[in-house]
Motif scaffolding. Structure first.
Motif, PDB file in Angstrom:
ATOM      1  N   LYS A 158      -1.669 -13.204   6.123  1.00 36.66           N
ATOM      2  CA  LYS A 158      -1.207 -13.671   7.431  1.00 36.66           C
ATOM      3  C   LYS A 158       0.263 -14.077   7.376  1.00 36.66           C
ATOM      4  N   SER A 159       0.690 -14.678   6.260  1.00 36.34           N
ATOM      5  CA  SER A 159       2.093 -15.045   6.089  1.00 36.34           C
ATOM      6  C   SER A 159       2.972 -13.797   6.057  1.00 36.34           C
ATOM      7  N   LEU A 160       2.526 -12.770   5.342  1.00 37.07           N
ATOM      8  CA  LEU A 160       3.260 -11.511   5.299  1.00 37.07           C
ATOM      9  C   LEU A 160       3.398 -10.933   6.701  1.00 37.07           C
ATOM     10  N   LEU A 161       2.315 -10.929   7.458  1.00 39.25           N
ATOM     11  CA  LEU A 161       2.360 -10.389   8.827  1.00 39.25           C
ATOM     12  C   LEU A 161       3.331 -11.182   9.697  1.00 39.25           C
ATOM     13  N   GLN A 162       3.289 -12.499   9.591  1.00 40.39           N
ATOM     14  CA  GLN A 162       4.158 -13.335  10.420  1.00 40.39           C
ATOM     15  C   GLN A 162       5.632 -13.161  10.067  1.00 40.39           C
ATOM     16  N   ASN A 186      -6.298  -6.003  -1.214  1.00 45.31           N
ATOM     17  CA  ASN A 186      -5.467  -5.169  -2.080  1.00 45.31           C
ATOM     18  C   ASN A 186      -4.459  -4.379  -1.240  1.00 45.31           C
ATOM     19  N   PHE A 187      -3.591  -3.642  -1.930  1.00 43.57           N
ATOM     20  CA  PHE A 187      -2.526  -2.899  -1.250  1.00 43.57           C
ATOM     21  C   PHE A 187      -3.092  -1.890  -0.258  1.00 43.57           C
ATOM     22  N   GLU A 188      -4.135  -1.178  -0.636  1.00 41.06           N
ATOM     23  CA  GLU A 188      -4.740  -0.181   0.260  1.00 41.06           C
ATOM     24  C   GLU A 188      -5.205  -0.828   1.562  1.00 41.06           C
ATOM     25  N   ASP A 189      -5.865  -1.981   1.462  1.00 43.23           N
ATOM     26  CA  ASP A 189      -6.348  -2.666   2.662  1.00 43.23           C
ATOM     27  C   ASP A 189      -5.205  -3.169   3.526  1.00 43.23           C
ATOM     28  N   VAL A 190      -4.126  -3.617   2.895  1.00 44.68           N
ATOM     29  CA  VAL A 190      -2.965  -4.080   3.665  1.00 44.68           C
ATOM     30  C   VAL A 190      -2.320  -2.911   4.399  1.00 44.68           C
ATOM     31  N   MET A 191      -2.230  -1.763   3.753  1.00 48.35           N
ATOM     32  CA  MET A 191      -1.650  -0.589   4.418  1.00 48.35           C
ATOM     33  C   MET A 191      -2.503  -0.172   5.620  1.00 48.35           C
ATOM     34  N   ILE A 192      -3.820  -0.212   5.469  1.00 48.83           N
ATOM     35  CA  ILE A 192      -4.714   0.101   6.595  1.00 48.83           C
ATOM     36  C   ILE A 192      -4.511  -0.920   7.706  1.00 48.83           C
ATOM     37  N   LEU A 193      -4.369  -2.182   7.342  1.00 47.85           N
ATOM     38  CA  LEU A 193      -4.124  -3.245   8.315  1.00 47.85           C
ATOM     39  C   LEU A 193      -2.819  -2.985   9.066  1.00 47.85           C
ATOM     40  N   LEU A 194      -1.756  -2.645   8.348  1.00 49.43           N
ATOM     41  CA  LEU A 194      -0.464  -2.394   8.987  1.00 49.43           C
ATOM     42  C   LEU A 194      -0.523  -1.198   9.931  1.00 49.43           C
ATOM     43  N   VAL A 195      -1.191  -0.137   9.503  1.00 47.68           N
ATOM     44  CA  VAL A 195      -1.323   1.037  10.361  1.00 47.68           C
ATOM     45  C   VAL A 195      -2.129   0.690  11.609  1.00 47.68           C
ATOM     46  N   SER A 196      -3.213  -0.050  11.441  1.00 48.24           N
ATOM     47  CA  SER A 196      -4.048  -0.445  12.581  1.00 48.24           C
ATOM     48  C   SER A 196      -3.251  -1.280  13.579  1.00 48.24           C
ATOM     49  N   LEU A 197      -2.489  -2.240  13.065  1.00 47.01           N
ATOM     50  CA  LEU A 197      -1.689  -3.087  13.948  1.00 47.01           C
ATOM     51  C   LEU A 197      -0.575  -2.293  14.624  1.00 47.01           C
ATOM     52  N   THR A 198      -0.015  -1.335  13.929  1.00 43.17           N
ATOM     53  CA  THR A 198       1.022  -0.489  14.525  1.00 43.17           C
ATOM     54  C   THR A 198       0.455   0.335  15.667  1.00 43.17           C
ATOM     55  N   ALA A 253       7.425  -0.829   1.842  1.00 45.67           N
ATOM     56  CA  ALA A 253       6.158  -1.521   2.095  1.00 45.67           C
ATOM     57  C   ALA A 253       5.524  -1.957   0.777  1.00 45.67           C
ATOM     58  N   ALA A 254       5.560  -1.106  -0.239  1.00 49.68           N
ATOM     59  CA  ALA A 254       4.994  -1.456  -1.541  1.00 49.68           C
ATOM     60  C   ALA A 254       5.771  -2.608  -2.180  1.00 49.68           C
ATOM     61  N   LEU A 255       7.091  -2.589  -2.065  1.00 52.98           N
ATOM     62  CA  LEU A 255       7.903  -3.667  -2.630  1.00 52.98           C
ATOM     63  C   LEU A 255       7.637  -4.997  -1.932  1.00 52.98           C
ATOM     64  N   VAL A 256       7.554  -4.974  -0.606  1.00 47.61           N
ATOM     65  CA  VAL A 256       7.260  -6.197   0.146  1.00 47.61           C
ATOM     66  C   VAL A 256       5.892  -6.728  -0.262  1.00 47.61           C
ATOM     67  N   TYR A 257       4.905  -5.837  -0.323  1.00 48.57           N
ATOM     68  CA  TYR A 257       3.561  -6.250  -0.743  1.00 48.57           C
ATOM     69  C   TYR A 257       3.613  -6.916  -2.119  1.00 48.57           C
ATOM     70  N   ASN A 258       4.294  -6.271  -3.061  1.00 45.93           N
ATOM     71  CA  ASN A 258       4.360  -6.811  -4.426  1.00 45.93           C
ATOM     72  C   ASN A 258       5.029  -8.178  -4.467  1.00 45.93           C
ATOM     73  N   ASN A 259       5.983  -8.422  -3.577  1.00 45.63           N
ATOM     74  CA  ASN A 259       6.637  -9.733  -3.534  1.00 45.63           C
ATOM     75  C   ASN A 259       5.693 -10.840  -3.062  1.00 45.63           C
ATOM     76  N   PHE A 262       6.159  -8.557   9.766  1.00 42.67           N
ATOM     77  CA  PHE A 262       5.620  -7.607  10.747  1.00 42.67           C
ATOM     78  C   PHE A 262       5.583  -8.223  12.141  1.00 42.67           C
ATOM     79  N   TRP A 263       6.401  -9.247  12.330  1.00 42.18           N
ATOM     80  CA  TRP A 263       6.369 -10.048  13.560  1.00 42.18           C
ATOM     81  C   TRP A 263       6.583  -9.222  14.817  1.00 42.18           C
ATOM     82  N   HIS A 264       7.544  -8.305  14.811  1.00 38.80           N
ATOM     83  CA  HIS A 264       7.843  -7.551  16.025  1.00 38.80           C
ATOM     84  C   HIS A 264       6.682  -6.668  16.463  1.00 38.80           C
ATOM     85  N   PHE A 265       5.865  -6.238  15.515  1.00 38.63           N
ATOM     86  CA  PHE A 265       4.713  -5.411  15.863  1.00 38.63           C
ATOM     87  C   PHE A 265       3.545  -6.240  16.395  1.00 38.63           C
TER      88      PHE A 265
END
Length: 99
Positions: A35-39, A71-83, A15-21, A42-45
């Motif tokens: 939004k591009s990262l999510l699409q 930032n990375f922390e907010d993206v991780m919270i976003l991913l957990v929330s969407l999961t 997750a950290a590597l994808v974020y950094n990319n 994280f499309w299947h989720f």
């Protein structure tokens, strides 16, 4: 670096590597980049969740970012929330793996 790490450690490292990319030189994402990262990553989720009020609430929170950068922390919270609200979560709970 984490070849001998646990599955969970490898998942977070990935997750950290994808974020950094996707992140800019300041290690932040714009709303559009998020939004591009999510699409793309994280499309299947999020597939089929677009009309759910909880999904809309989570995604609209991106618009409330004062800097328009996430930032990375907010993206991780976003991913957990969407999961947590994803239909895939129940399928994941039903999968049993052997140790």
């Amino acid at each position: 670096a984490l070849r001998k790490g646990s599955d969970l450690e490898k998942a977070f490292a990935t997750a950290a590597l994808v974020y950094n990319n996707y992140a800019d030189p300041e290690s932040k994402l714009s709303k559009a980049e998020t939004k591009s990262l999510l699409q793309s990553q994280f499309w299947h989720f999020i597939q089929g969740q677009e009309n759910k009020p909880k999904y809309q609430e989570i995604i609209s929170s991106l618009d409330e970012e004062p800097e328009n950068k996430i930032n990375f922390e907010d993206v991780m919270i976003l991913l957990v929330s969407l999961t947590l609200m994803s239909d895939l979560l129940q399928e994941i709970k039903n999968v049993k793996t052997t140790k």
